[in-house]
Design an enzyme around this catalytic site. Structure first.
Site, PDB file in Angstrom:
ATOM      1  N   VAL A  92       5.938   4.290   3.998  1.00  0.00           N
ATOM      2  CA  VAL A  92       6.026   5.344   5.698  1.00  0.00           C
ATOM      3  C   VAL A  92       8.121   5.724   5.794  1.00  0.00           C
ATOM      4  CG1 VAL A  92       5.099   5.249   7.770  1.00  0.00           C
ATOM      5  CG2 VAL A  92       3.882   3.883   6.589  1.00  0.00           C
ATOM      6  N   ASP A 126      -9.078  -4.315   9.275  1.00  0.00           N
ATOM      7  CA  ASP A 126      -7.860  -4.763   9.584  1.00  0.00           C
ATOM      8  C   ASP A 126      -7.601  -4.494  11.037  1.00  0.00           C
ATOM      9  OD1 ASP A 126      -5.521  -6.550   8.771  1.00  0.00           O
ATOM     10  OD2 ASP A 126      -4.463  -4.604   7.733  1.00  0.00           O
ATOM     11  N   MET A 167       0.983  -1.067  -0.421  1.00  0.00           N
ATOM     12  CA  MET A 167       0.435   0.053  -0.253  1.00  0.00           C
ATOM     13  C   MET A 167       0.719   1.136   0.230  1.00  0.00           C
ATOM     14  SD  MET A 167      -3.109  -1.036  -0.282  1.00  0.00           S
ATOM     15  CE  MET A 167      -3.547   1.008  -0.126  1.00  0.00           C
TER      16      MET A 167
END
Length: 525
Positions: free
Chosen positions: A26, A144, A23
């Site tokens: 970071v 999640d 995804m």
């Protein structure tokens, strides 16, 4: 970006990459205006591989990220990570999210060093539950919940993270038919059947997180993704051994019917009791619906979760690397494979191996089959007798004013029944029988129709229990109980009586028609 150094939006200097996944990435960054460190998430759905000619899909992803980030910005709660800012411009394919940087370690890292005590787990659970309550009030389902998405501050308090991932990936379901998001071994079984957006699904995942936290392994993780999905769908959850006072809450959460799970307020009282905190008087939670057919075949062995990979414990951020995209086709083919392997039908349903929670004590009042009070000497030692069951039926009929029931389950010491709510197609009211007294337990749902319990020949119960002892491969059962199915798909939609035995390793059951003829047997593996 600023020449010579990586500065986003003219303000956030990228210092260190903290993690990346499907995804996105970071970063640890410095807010040059406020001179504080923050976390920046560079969102890249599907690893950044969005077809260049699919402008509609790209726009959908982008709008979903913005909408979710704005929603999370409205959640002000100490156990929810804070979103500070959204970086967005027309020349960027997706927004960047600026978030609180949490210093500490994740629950996943903590569990790599060993399981939590029930007291420690209860404290973490209450914090995560509080975060979920705040999110649910804002109309957000996390989707999640797992140890990797729970950070532990330096004082040990939990912080729930990674809210946007599941919703962001869910956008692809519009074009990728059948997609489902979440980590396989923490996903609620109803989500594998296409039911999304129910807060109770997050509570299932919290229950699984607590199970893993005290037991040190995940009971549905298998050697392959397909086998894990099949295990989730059949919901074969063994009773935890190390949960102590937390076992009641875990057992209440890990039931396949979302409506049978306790709500957040009741769950908080249960966790507070496990934590040893003062709480209001206990309210009995609804009994789980009875197990569905088919224990998982032995060809899908249990697989203990390996120790999770360590991350940087000093600097952890709001967002994990991303959620795993599950596809309904995998679940479908997994179940089909199990059916071919064992020649049986496998469906989603509660675990025959899950120890059923006991209701709270009620007053000592016992009624006869005709509704009169029985002397103590005449009380049955077990309700699993013809007279005991008929007495229970009479008590339910008198208390509810109904002779048609949507569900009926009898244990040795207590029983549950559900009656339809007039004018509501699937809604039911749930009742508990114990010590001769019937009390209303709450609401439920059922789409299996109703049945008059008097159509069954209850005189066959002793014979069916003896047959279960011989056939079900459970030599020393911890639980024995009967379940009435008003309309059972696996028997041509006719009423059936299911007799269950289980122990700490699982269990099995046999199914008989209204006359007591045994039609199906599913022994423990």
């Amino acid at each position: 970006m600023t020449s010579g150094r990586s500065v986003m939006d003219g303000r956030f200097e990228l210092l260190e990459r903290l993690g990346s996944g499907g995804m996105g990435t970071v970063w640890r960054a410095l807010d040059l205006v406020l001179q504080r460190e923050v976390a920046l998430k560079e969102v890249r759905p599907g690893g950044g591989e969005v077809p260049p000619d699919d402008a509609a899909l790209a726009g959908m992803y982008r709008e979903r990220v913005l909408r979710e980030a704005r929603a999370l910005a409205r959640i002000d709660h100490p156990h929810v990570v804070t979103i500070h800012h959204i970086i967005d411009s027309p020349d960027m394919p997706y927004p960047w999210l600026v978030m609180e940087l949490v210093r500490g370690e994740s629950l996943q890292d903590r569990l790599a060093r060993g399981a939590l005590t029930p007291l420690e787990a209860a404290r973490v659970g209450r914090g995560v539950l509080a975060a979920l309550q705040a999110a649910h009030r804002a109309g957000i389902c996390h989707r999640d919940i797992k140890p990797g998405n729970v950070l532990l501050r330096e004082d040990g308090s939990p912080v729930l993270t990674d809210f946007g991932i599941a919703v962001l990936e869910e956008a692809s379901r519009v074009t990728a038919t059948g997609g489902l998001v979440g980590s396989p071994e923490y996903i609620a079984p109803e989500r594998l059947h296409g039911r999304e957006g129910d807060p109770a699904s997050d509570l299932w995942s919290l229950g699984m997180l607590l199970y893993v936290a005290v037991e040190g392994h995940n009971p549905v993780r298998r050697t392959t993704l397909a086998a894990t999905l099949a295990a989730v769908m059949t919901a074969q959850i063994p009773a935890p051994r190390q949960a102590g006072p937390l076992a009641e809450a875990i057992g209440a959460l890990l039931v396949p019917d979302p409506a049978a799970r306790p709500d957040a307020a009741l769950l908080d009282r249960m966790l507070a009791a496990a934590e040893g905190q003062p709480t209001s008087p206990s309210v009995p939670f609804p009994a789980p619906h009875p197990p569905g057919p088919g224990p998982i075949p032995s060809t899908v062995p249990a697989f203990a979760a390996p120790p999770p990979r360590r991350q940087n414990p000093a600097l952890l951020v709001l967002a994990g690397a991303g959620a795993v995209v599950l596809v309904f086709a995998l679940a479908f083919f997994a179940v089909q494979a199990l059916e071919r392997d064992e020649g049986r039908t496998v469906t989603a349903g509660p675990s025959a191996g899950t120890r059923q929670p006991e209701p709270t004590e009620t007053s000592e009042k016992v009624v006869s089959e005709e509704g009169g009070r029985l002397p103590e000497s005449a009380r049955p030692t077990s309700l699993l007798t013809p007279a005991g069951i008929r007495g229970v039926i009479t008590a339910f009929e008198k208390a509810t004013g109904n002779d048609k029931f949507a569900a009926f389950t009898v244990y040795e010491e207590y029983a549950y029944a559900e009656v339809p709510v007039p004018g509501r197609s699937k809604a039911t009211d749930r009742y508990l029988y114990r010590n001769g007294e019937v009390t209303k337990q709450g609401a439920g749902t059922s789409d299996e129709g109703t049945v008059n319990l008097r159509v069954f020949d209850w005189n066959v119960v002793p014979r069916l229990l003896r047959a279960a002892d011989r056939r079900l491969n459970v030599p020393d059962p911890e639980n024995r109980y009967l379940v009435v199915k008003p309309s059972w798909t696996f028997a041509g939609d006719k009423p059936m009586l299911l007799v269950y035995l289980n122990d700490e390793h699982g269990g099995g059951y046999l199914a008989a028609d209204v006359k007591g003829r045994i039609e199906k047997t599913y022994p423990a593996e």
